[in-house]
Design a protein around this motif. Structure first.
Motif, PDB file in Angstrom:
ATOM      1  N   GLU A  97       0.888  -1.462   0.297  1.00 63.86           N
ATOM      2  CA  GLU A  97      -0.288   0.310   0.031  1.00 63.86           C
ATOM      3  C   GLU A  97       1.179   1.588  -0.333  1.00 63.86           C
ATOM      4  O   GLU A  97       1.183   1.652  -0.583  1.00 63.86           O
ATOM      5  N   LEU A 101       1.164   4.349  -2.668  1.00 65.36           N
ATOM      6  CA  LEU A 101       0.774   5.890  -2.322  1.00 65.36           C
ATOM      7  C   LEU A 101       2.492   6.172  -2.996  1.00 65.36           C
ATOM      8  O   LEU A 101       1.828   7.366  -3.515  1.00 65.36           O
ATOM      9  N   GLU A 104       1.938   6.517  -7.032  1.00 60.72           N
ATOM     10  CA  GLU A 104       0.847   7.750  -6.597  1.00 60.72           C
ATOM     11  C   GLU A 104       1.456   9.551  -6.719  1.00 60.72           C
ATOM     12  O   GLU A 104       1.087   9.675  -7.991  1.00 60.72           O
ATOM     13  N   GLY A 105       2.083   9.028  -5.664  1.00 59.93           N
ATOM     14  CA  GLY A 105       1.958  10.344  -5.448  1.00 59.93           C
ATOM     15  C   GLY A 105       3.105  10.925  -6.175  1.00 59.93           C
ATOM     16  O   GLY A 105       2.998  12.403  -6.495  1.00 59.93           O
ATOM     17  N   ASN A 108       1.230  12.376  -9.402  1.00 63.34           N
ATOM     18  CA  ASN A 108      -0.035  13.283  -9.530  1.00 63.34           C
ATOM     19  C   ASN A 108       0.685  14.270  -8.550  1.00 63.34           C
ATOM     20  O   ASN A 108       0.214  15.360  -9.017  1.00 63.34           O
ATOM     21  N   CYS A 109       1.388  14.688  -7.680  1.00 57.39           N
ATOM     22  CA  CYS A 109       1.690  15.561  -7.372  1.00 57.39           C
ATOM     23  C   CYS A 109       3.295  16.520  -7.106  1.00 57.39           C
ATOM     24  O   CYS A 109       3.415  17.289  -6.934  1.00 57.39           O
ATOM     25  N   TYR A 156       1.249  14.661   0.725  1.00 52.94           N
ATOM     26  CA  TYR A 156       0.799  14.227  -0.185  1.00 52.94           C
ATOM     27  C   TYR A 156       0.348  12.755   0.444  1.00 52.94           C
ATOM     28  O   TYR A 156      -0.744  12.622   1.050  1.00 52.94           O
ATOM     29  N   LEU A 157       1.641  12.828   1.552  1.00 52.83           N
ATOM     30  CA  LEU A 157       1.915  11.003   2.249  1.00 52.83           C
ATOM     31  C   LEU A 157       0.677  11.416   3.508  1.00 52.83           C
ATOM     32  O   LEU A 157      -0.293  10.365   4.114  1.00 52.83           O
ATOM     33  N   LYS A 158       0.962  12.058   3.609  1.00 44.54           N
ATOM     34  CA  LYS A 158      -0.196  12.636   5.464  1.00 44.54           C
ATOM     35  C   LYS A 158      -1.356  12.767   5.035  1.00 44.54           C
ATOM     36  O   LYS A 158      -1.956  12.135   6.163  1.00 44.54           O
ATOM     37  N   ARG A 159      -1.722  13.510   4.172  1.00 44.19           N
ATOM     38  CA  ARG A 159      -3.162  13.852   3.465  1.00 44.19           C
ATOM     39  C   ARG A 159      -3.857  12.082   3.037  1.00 44.19           C
ATOM     40  O   ARG A 159      -4.845  11.900   3.947  1.00 44.19           O
ATOM     41  N   MET A 160      -2.803  11.251   2.397  1.00 41.02           N
ATOM     42  CA  MET A 160      -3.449   9.869   1.986  1.00 41.02           C
ATOM     43  C   MET A 160      -3.659   8.848   3.502  1.00 41.02           C
ATOM     44  O   MET A 160      -4.401   7.590   3.584  1.00 41.02           O
ATOM     45  N   VAL A 161      -2.261   9.428   4.265  1.00 40.43           N
ATOM     46  CA  VAL A 161      -2.126   8.066   6.095  1.00 40.43           C
ATOM     47  C   VAL A 161      -3.383   8.633   6.433  1.00 40.43           C
ATOM     48  O   VAL A 161      -3.390   8.216   7.134  1.00 40.43           O
TER      49      VAL A 161
END
Length: 161
Positions: A97, A101, A104-105, A108-109, A156-161
């Motif tokens: 996972e 992420l 994807e990050g 996307n970012c 980005y990871l803070k938002r997603m996790v």
């Protein structure tokens, strides 16, 4: 095959004596002269043959049902506990996972320059100077680009996790 340490084999090999090895490892022979009559000797000889035979067969039966671990590597003899198996499976899912992420990050970012430079630095192991030389830019611009990319990716990871 003759085993010189086997009471059964030693006793069978010598029909004129009852042969045994005592606890100290001494070989002892009881002959007809040690008994009061030939019948008594024959009775005890037959009994010792049968007794040693039963003991020998019990050892063979046990060895046929067992597997020696001697000589096997330690990894072959260890068994993973169910808890370890579960934890390993959970950790594997978590890694997959996180990998998803991250990819994807990256897509996307980050800008294409940030993604490329971050990849060169962390995955390919190039130094900041090597990246700057390869791209024909100044060292500080690579440092700023990597810092911005890391910051964006962490957010980005803070938002997603």
């Amino acid at each position: 095959m003759f085993d010189p340490k086997s009471d059964y084999a030693l006793n069978k090999k010598d029909p004129d004596a009852i042969v045994y090895i005592d606890a100290a490892g001494t070989l002892t022979r009881l002959t007809l002269a040690d008994f009061s009559s030939p019948e008594e000797f024959k009775r005890w000889k037959a009994w010792s043959d049968e007794s040693y035979h039963q003991i020998e067969n019990a050892g063979i039966a046990l060895s046929k049902r067992t597997l020696s671990l001697h000589g096997l590597p330690e990894k072959a003899t260890t068994v993973q506990s169910p808890e370890d198996t579960l934890v390993e499976a959970l950790e594997q899912r978590e890694r997959e996972e996180m990998r998803r992420l991250l990819m994807e990050g990256l897509d996307n970012c980050l800008t294409s320059a940030q993604r490329r430079r971050l990849w060169l630095y962390f995955v390919d192991g190039l130094t900041v100077r090597q990246i700057a030389e390869a791209e024909g830019v100044q060292h500080p611009s690579i440092v700023e680009c990597l810092a911005a990319a890391k910051k964006k990716l962490l957010e980005y990871l803070k938002r997603m996790v």
